[in-house]
Design an enzyme around this catalytic site. Structure first.
Site, mmCIF file in Angstrom:
data_model
loop_
_atom_site.group_PDB
_atom_site.id
_atom_site.type_symbol
_atom_site.label_atom_id
_atom_site.label_comp_id
_atom_site.label_asym_id
_atom_site.label_seq_id
_atom_site.Cartn_x
_atom_site.Cartn_y
_atom_site.Cartn_z
ATOM 1 N N GLY A 183 145.087 -11.517 28.540
ATOM 2 C CA GLY A 183 145.144 -11.084 26.986
ATOM 3 C C GLY A 183 146.668 -11.603 26.310
ATOM 4 C CG LEU B 25 138.622 -14.378 23.155
ATOM 5 C CD1 LEU B 25 137.535 -13.704 23.688
ATOM 6 C CD2 LEU B 25 138.974 -13.748 21.957
ATOM 7 C CG HIS C 105 157.540 -6.676 24.605
ATOM 8 N ND1 HIS C 105 156.740 -7.568 24.040
ATOM 9 C CD2 HIS C 105 158.525 -7.407 25.417
ATOM 10 C CE1 HIS C 105 157.193 -8.693 24.575
ATOM 11 N NE2 HIS C 105 158.180 -8.641 25.389
ATOM 12 C CB CYS D 256 169.911 11.719 18.170
ATOM 13 S SG CYS D 256 170.087 11.629 19.929
#
Ligand code: APR
Length: 243
Positions: free
Chosen positions: A183, A210, A116, A143
């Protein structure tokens, strides 16, 4: 631990999500105090949101980027356990993270894919040039690749965009002996579908989280608890299985 019967010569692929960084002080997305409980995805994490209101999107990511330095966010025992596994496992490991923080590389992970993207990079919408970025980003920035002003965006994958390096990830998943998901709530595809892909092969699948994720039933082995406890314990068991 029940015997995993995985050959040490087979690679391990580890998928991580926001839960592994929670105990380093970073919020998850879908827990009740998570990021998406106070901000709408459609307002800050889609290409359309950036087109409509780039300032709001920059503001959201600038705040999150600042947290990384201002709160002195550091890797935790779970990140370090994965480095220990990388050093010990004969077949090698690949960490595929959905996280845009840099905690895996700060801990020392070498074979790592940020599917990601990364918080601390900017990408130009005009020429695709990617550059390291530590401070705030705005529509005034230019840029350094093409000289265009206003086209720089965080180099992260937004909803509706294709995650990075999917070819490499799929190849690794199809060739691994063990897949470990850590996770992540299993809400976001394609990452949430990795366990299905792995189930088509001989590989075993483990969930460390969890609580049970959306896809918990698809895993061969599950262990629940804070990442700083369950990940080091699992890694130690895996390394002990080599002896
Ligand atoms: N240890 C282990 N797991 C934890 C801990 C912890 N200390 N704290 C929370 N978790 C678990 C939660 O129970 C939950 O299942 O981590 C998971 C986090 O899920 P999400 O918030 O949905 O995060 P993630 O799965 O990484 O999200 C995927 O969604 O919004 C997008 O791009 C964003 O990469 C992100 C993607």
């Amino acid at each position: 631990m029940a015997p995993l019967s995985i050959s040490p010569d087979h690679p391990v692929v580890v998928l991580t999500g926001a839960g592994i960084s929670k105990e380093s002080g970073l919020s998850t997305f879908r827990d009740k105090d998570g990021i998406w409980s106070s901000v709408r995805i459609e307002d800050v994490a889609t290409p359309e949101a950036f087109q409509r209101n780039p300032d709001a999107v920059h503001d959201f990511y600038n705040k999150r980027r600042r947290l990384l330095t201002e709160q002195h966010v550091e890797p935790n025992a779970a990140h370090y356990a994965l480095v220990k596994l990388e050093l010990a496992w004969p077949g090698g490991i690949l960490v595929v993270t959905q996280n845009v923080d840099s905690l895996h590389e700060q801990a020392g992970s070498q074979n790592l894919i940020h599917m990601h993207g990364r918080h601390r990079e900017a990408r130009c919408n005009a020429c695709d040039h990617v550059v390291a970025w530590k401070g705030d980003m705005s529509t005034e920035d230019v840029c350094e690749g093409c000289g265009e002003r206003g086209g720089l965006r965080p180099n992260v994958v937004w909803f509706g965009e294709t995650p990075m390096d999917m070819d490499l990830i799929e190849e690794a998943l199809l060739g691994c002996g063990l897949f470990v998901s850590i996770g992540t709530s299993g809400n976001v595809y394609p990452a949430a579908g990795f366990v299905e892909l792995v189930r088509k092969t001989h590989a075993r699948a483990v969930e460390l989280n969890l609580e049970p994720s959306q896809g918990a039933a698809r895993f061969d082995i599950t262990r629940y608890g804070p990442a700083t406890e369950v990940v080091p314990a699992f890694v130690d068991d895996l390394i002990a299985s080599l002896e």
